[in-house]
Design a protein around this motif. Structure first.
Motif, PDB file in Angstrom:
ATOM      1  N   CYS A  60      73.741  34.865  49.345  1.00  0.00           N
ATOM      2  CA  CYS A  60      73.516  36.312  49.295  1.00  0.00           C
ATOM      3  C   CYS A  60      74.271  36.948  48.133  1.00  0.00           C
ATOM      4  O   CYS A  60      73.782  37.898  47.503  1.00  0.00           O
ATOM      5  N   ALA A  61      75.459  36.437  47.836  1.00  0.00           N
ATOM      6  CA  ALA A  61      76.233  36.960  46.708  1.00  0.00           C
ATOM      7  C   ALA A  61      75.510  36.700  45.391  1.00  0.00           C
ATOM      8  O   ALA A  61      75.488  37.565  44.496  1.00  0.00           O
ATOM      9  N   ARG A  62      74.913  35.526  45.250  1.00  0.00           N
ATOM     10  CA  ARG A  62      74.161  35.209  44.022  1.00  0.00           C
ATOM     11  C   ARG A  62      72.945  36.120  43.872  1.00  0.00           C
ATOM     12  O   ARG A  62      72.675  36.636  42.784  1.00  0.00           O
ATOM     13  N   ILE A  63      72.222  36.311  44.958  1.00  0.00           N
ATOM     14  CA  ILE A  63      71.015  37.142  44.903  1.00  0.00           C
ATOM     15  C   ILE A  63      71.359  38.581  44.506  1.00  0.00           C
ATOM     16  O   ILE A  63      70.675  39.199  43.691  1.00  0.00           O
ATOM     17  N   ALA A  64      72.433  39.107  45.111  1.00  0.00           N
ATOM     18  CA  ALA A  64      72.811  40.501  44.856  1.00  0.00           C
ATOM     19  C   ALA A  64      73.718  40.654  43.642  1.00  0.00           C
ATOM     20  O   ALA A  64      74.039  41.789  43.251  1.00  0.00           O
ATOM     21  N   ASN A  65      74.151  39.527  43.069  1.00  0.00           N
ATOM     22  CA  ASN A  65      75.024  39.553  41.890  1.00  0.00           C
ATOM     23  C   ASN A  65      76.341  40.286  42.187  1.00  0.00           C
ATOM     24  O   ASN A  65      76.772  41.161  41.441  1.00  0.00           O
ATOM     25  N   VAL A  66      76.975  39.897  43.319  1.00  0.00           N
ATOM     26  CA  VAL A  66      78.270  40.471  43.676  1.00  0.00           C
ATOM     27  C   VAL A  66      79.276  39.336  43.833  1.00  0.00           C
ATOM     28  O   VAL A  66      78.911  38.163  43.941  1.00  0.00           O
ATOM     29  N   ASP A  67      80.533  39.680  43.842  1.00  0.00           N
ATOM     30  CA  ASP A  67      81.598  38.685  43.979  1.00  0.00           C
ATOM     31  C   ASP A  67      81.552  38.065  45.372  1.00  0.00           C
ATOM     32  O   ASP A  67      81.595  38.775  46.386  1.00  0.00           O
ATOM     33  N   VAL A  68      81.459  36.731  45.434  1.00  0.00           N
ATOM     34  CA  VAL A  68      81.288  36.046  46.712  1.00  0.00           C
ATOM     35  C   VAL A  68      82.485  36.266  47.634  1.00  0.00           C
ATOM     36  O   VAL A  68      82.329  36.392  48.854  1.00  0.00           O
ATOM     37  N   PHE A  69      83.670  36.347  47.073  1.00  0.00           N
ATOM     38  CA  PHE A  69      84.848  36.476  47.922  1.00  0.00           C
ATOM     39  C   PHE A  69      85.022  37.906  48.436  1.00  0.00           C
ATOM     40  O   PHE A  69      85.500  38.126  49.547  1.00  0.00           O
ATOM     41  N   GLU A  70      84.604  38.873  47.622  1.00  0.00           N
ATOM     42  CA  GLU A  70      84.592  40.255  48.132  1.00  0.00           C
ATOM     43  C   GLU A  70      83.549  40.394  49.236  1.00  0.00           C
ATOM     44  O   GLU A  70      83.765  41.105  50.223  1.00  0.00           O
ATOM     45  N   LEU A  71      82.422  39.720  49.077  1.00  0.00           N
ATOM     46  CA  LEU A  71      81.400  39.760  50.120  1.00  0.00           C
ATOM     47  C   LEU A  71      81.900  39.078  51.392  1.00  0.00           C
ATOM     48  O   LEU A  71      81.659  39.575  52.501  1.00  0.00           O
ATOM     49  N   MET A  72      82.594  37.968  51.253  1.00  0.00           N
ATOM     50  CA  MET A  72      83.138  37.284  52.417  1.00  0.00           C
ATOM     51  C   MET A  72      84.074  38.206  53.202  1.00  0.00           C
ATOM     52  O   MET A  72      84.029  38.277  54.432  1.00  0.00           O
ATOM     53  N   ASP A  73      84.900  38.932  52.470  1.00  0.00           N
ATOM     54  CA  ASP A  73      85.822  39.868  53.102  1.00  0.00           C
ATOM     55  C   ASP A  73      85.063  40.973  53.833  1.00  0.00           C
ATOM     56  O   ASP A  73      85.390  41.340  54.968  1.00  0.00           O
ATOM     57  N   ALA A  74      84.024  41.502  53.203  1.00  0.00           N
ATOM     58  CA  ALA A  74      83.241  42.583  53.811  1.00  0.00           C
ATOM     59  C   ALA A  74      82.497  42.100  55.051  1.00  0.00           C
ATOM     60  O   ALA A  74      82.446  42.799  56.076  1.00  0.00           O
TER      61      ALA A  74
ATOM     62  N   ASP B 191      70.353  38.685  57.579  1.00  0.00           N
ATOM     63  CA  ASP B 191      69.943  40.044  57.219  1.00  0.00           C
ATOM     64  C   ASP B 191      71.155  40.942  57.005  1.00  0.00           C
ATOM     65  O   ASP B 191      71.191  41.740  56.057  1.00  0.00           O
ATOM     66  N   MET B 192      72.134  40.806  57.896  1.00  0.00           N
ATOM     67  CA  MET B 192      73.330  41.635  57.776  1.00  0.00           C
ATOM     68  C   MET B 192      74.108  41.297  56.506  1.00  0.00           C
ATOM     69  O   MET B 192      74.578  42.195  55.786  1.00  0.00           O
ATOM     70  N   VAL B 193      74.240  40.003  56.212  1.00  0.00           N
ATOM     71  CA  VAL B 193      74.983  39.590  55.023  1.00  0.00           C
ATOM     72  C   VAL B 193      74.288  40.102  53.768  1.00  0.00           C
ATOM     73  O   VAL B 193      74.927  40.626  52.846  1.00  0.00           O
ATOM     74  N   MET B 194      72.954  40.008  53.740  1.00  0.00           N
ATOM     75  CA  MET B 194      72.201  40.460  52.568  1.00  0.00           C
ATOM     76  C   MET B 194      72.294  41.969  52.416  1.00  0.00           C
ATOM     77  O   MET B 194      72.442  42.488  51.298  1.00  0.00           O
ATOM     78  N   GLU B 195      72.221  42.697  53.518  1.00  0.00           N
ATOM     79  CA  GLU B 195      72.357  44.157  53.452  1.00  0.00           C
ATOM     80  C   GLU B 195      73.739  44.546  52.948  1.00  0.00           C
ATOM     81  O   GLU B 195      73.875  45.497  52.159  1.00  0.00           O
ATOM     82  N   THR B 196      74.748  43.838  53.397  1.00  0.00           N
ATOM     83  CA  THR B 196      76.113  44.123  52.952  1.00  0.00           C
ATOM     84  C   THR B 196      76.251  43.847  51.456  1.00  0.00           C
ATOM     85  O   THR B 196      76.868  44.630  50.712  1.00  0.00           O
ATOM     86  N   ALA B 197      75.673  42.733  51.007  1.00  0.00           N
ATOM     87  CA  ALA B 197      75.725  42.415  49.581  1.00  0.00           C
ATOM     88  C   ALA B 197      74.978  43.451  48.748  1.00  0.00           C
ATOM     89  O   ALA B 197      75.474  43.874  47.691  1.00  0.00           O
ATOM     90  N   SER B 198      73.822  43.879  49.231  1.00  0.00           N
ATOM     91  CA  SER B 198      73.037  44.883  48.494  1.00  0.00           C
ATOM     92  C   SER B 198      73.790  46.212  48.412  1.00  0.00           C
ATOM     93  O   SER B 198      73.773  46.886  47.381  1.00  0.00           O
ATOM     94  N   ALA B 199      74.459  46.577  49.497  1.00  0.00           N
ATOM     95  CA  ALA B 199      75.244  47.812  49.489  1.00  0.00           C
ATOM     96  C   ALA B 199      76.403  47.722  48.505  1.00  0.00           C
ATOM     97  O   ALA B 199      76.721  48.692  47.808  1.00  0.00           O
ATOM     98  N   MET B 200      77.029  46.556  48.405  1.00  0.00           N
ATOM     99  CA  MET B 200      78.099  46.360  47.426  1.00  0.00           C
ATOM    100  C   MET B 200      77.560  46.492  46.009  1.00  0.00           C
ATOM    101  O   MET B 200      78.194  47.095  45.143  1.00  0.00           O
ATOM    102  N   ASP B 201      76.388  45.913  45.770  1.00  0.00           N
ATOM    103  CA  ASP B 201      75.786  45.971  44.433  1.00  0.00           C
ATOM    104  C   ASP B 201      75.464  47.406  44.063  1.00  0.00           C
ATOM    105  O   ASP B 201      75.646  47.839  42.919  1.00  0.00           O
ATOM    106  N   ALA B 202      74.968  48.177  45.027  1.00  0.00           N
ATOM    107  CA  ALA B 202      74.594  49.580  44.755  1.00  0.00           C
ATOM    108  C   ALA B 202      75.822  50.394  44.391  1.00  0.00           C
ATOM    109  O   ALA B 202      75.743  51.335  43.574  1.00  0.00           O
TER     110      ALA B 202
END
Length: 338
Positions: free
Chosen positions: A300-314, A326-337
């Motif tokens: 999900c981090a790769r798809i959304a182009n966000v830091d994987v470790f920040e996503l793990m924390d979130a 779905d939840m992980v992808m939504e969280t990653a997309s929100a971080m990217d936005a």
């Protein structure tokens, strides 16, 4: 105080090299390695030995991750090699069915470890009840113990007492506890329930042995270990080192730590292991995120182009037990936005 004058801790080592360690070798322990480890552990004084697929009974068929040696063959090998030590298997309800437990006991298994997430222990009841009916020792292993506070852990342990468990394990599945956390947990839970407790630690923060000692000095009667610390992700408490620690503290009669060290050096250390990304394990320990979710979070981090470790924390802040894609992808997309 001299070591020989100290009172030894009444803690029993349960070695799970051949079970938790199977993750590290992609479930490909050979029959020769299994026989060598079983015989060496028994000869060194270990009385409880677990083997089989990392996810337990029937996992090779159910999960799509086959073992080189089948459950049925493991049963036969353990019964042939061991004469005094008890052997057992892990069992996750849903992966295993009750008939799998019946077959294992008929083949000589003397204990079972029923693994359930601590946030939902009800599925353990039928397996614990059957184990007791079949006359074997029943452990409840409360996986991801870290997701609940002391009161929640105590309630889950009480449920397992009601089910008839002989002992309950508190499991640091993410290797994130500090020794002070373990001490508090075992002291407080131990004061509230009258059942033997065990500890299973992982080494994400290189504290598995320290945490196991903290558990032992705070009332744990069982501690899981593996030779050379081999295990899923960052690995586990080291059998030979923990046995040597008990020896240094006065427990001189039970475990031959030198023989365990030789067994570790000759059989386990030469094994080719899967790569373990240290940064992932460290962040998993700090955030409380289990290693089984690293691939999903990475994708999900790769798809959304966000830091994987920040996503793990979130993600850990939202759901550390069973985060949905779905939840992980939504969280990653929100971080990217942002």
């Amino acid at each position: 105080m001299a070591a020989e004058d100290q009172r030894p801790f009444a803690v029993e080592i349960l070695d799970c090299t051949l079970r938790d360690g199977s993750y590290a070798v992609d479930f490909q322990f050979t029959e020769g390695a299994i026989r060598s480890v079983l015989g060496g552990l028994e000869g060194s004084g270990i009385r409880f030995i677990e083997l089989g697929h990392g996810l337990g009974l029937n996992a090779a068929e159910r999960t799509g991750h086959p073992t080189r040696v089948s459950d049925a063959r493991c049963f036969r090998i353990a019964s042939e090699v061991l004469s005094s030590a008890s052997w057992g298997m892990f069992c996750i309800p849903g992966i295993a069915e009750l008939d799998h437990l019946r077959r294992a006991v008929a083949s000589g298994m003397r204990f079972v470890r029923v693994g359930v997430n601590i946030s939902d222990v009800a599925s353990a009841e039928a397996f614990i009840a059957l184990a007791k009916d079949l006359g074997i020792r029943a452990f409840a292993n409360l996986m991801k113990t870290n997701v609940l506070g002391v009161d929640g852990v105590t309630d889950a342990v009480r449920q397992c007492v009601e089910y008839g468990a002989d002992a309950v394990y508190l499991v640091d599945s993410v290797g994130g506890y500090l020794p002070s956390d373990v001490t508090e947990l075992f002291e407080k839970v131990g004061q509230s329930v009258m059942i033997p407790l065990g500890f299973h630690g992982h080494d994400n923060l290189s504290l598995a042995n320290a945490n196991s000692l903290a558990a032992a000095t705070s009332g744990a009667q069982f501690v899981d270990t593996t030779l050379d610390g081999i295990g899923r992700g960052a690995g586990n408490t080291v059998t030979e080192a923990f046995a040597a620690t008990l020896y240094a503290l006065g427990d001189r009669g039970r475990y031959d730590f030198r023989a365990l060290g030789e067994l570790s050096e000759s059989v386990v250390r030469p094994l080719e292991r899967l790569h373990d990304d240290r940064t992932y394990q460290l962040v998993g320990g700090v955030t409380g995120m289990h290693s089984s979710f690293f691939p999903l979070i990475s994708k999900c981090a790769r798809i959304a182009n966000v830091d994987v470790f920040e996503l793990m924390d979130a993600v850990a802040d939202i759901d550390r037990v069973n985060p949905a894609e779905d939840m992980v992808m939504e969280t990653a997309s929100a971080m990217d936005a942002r």
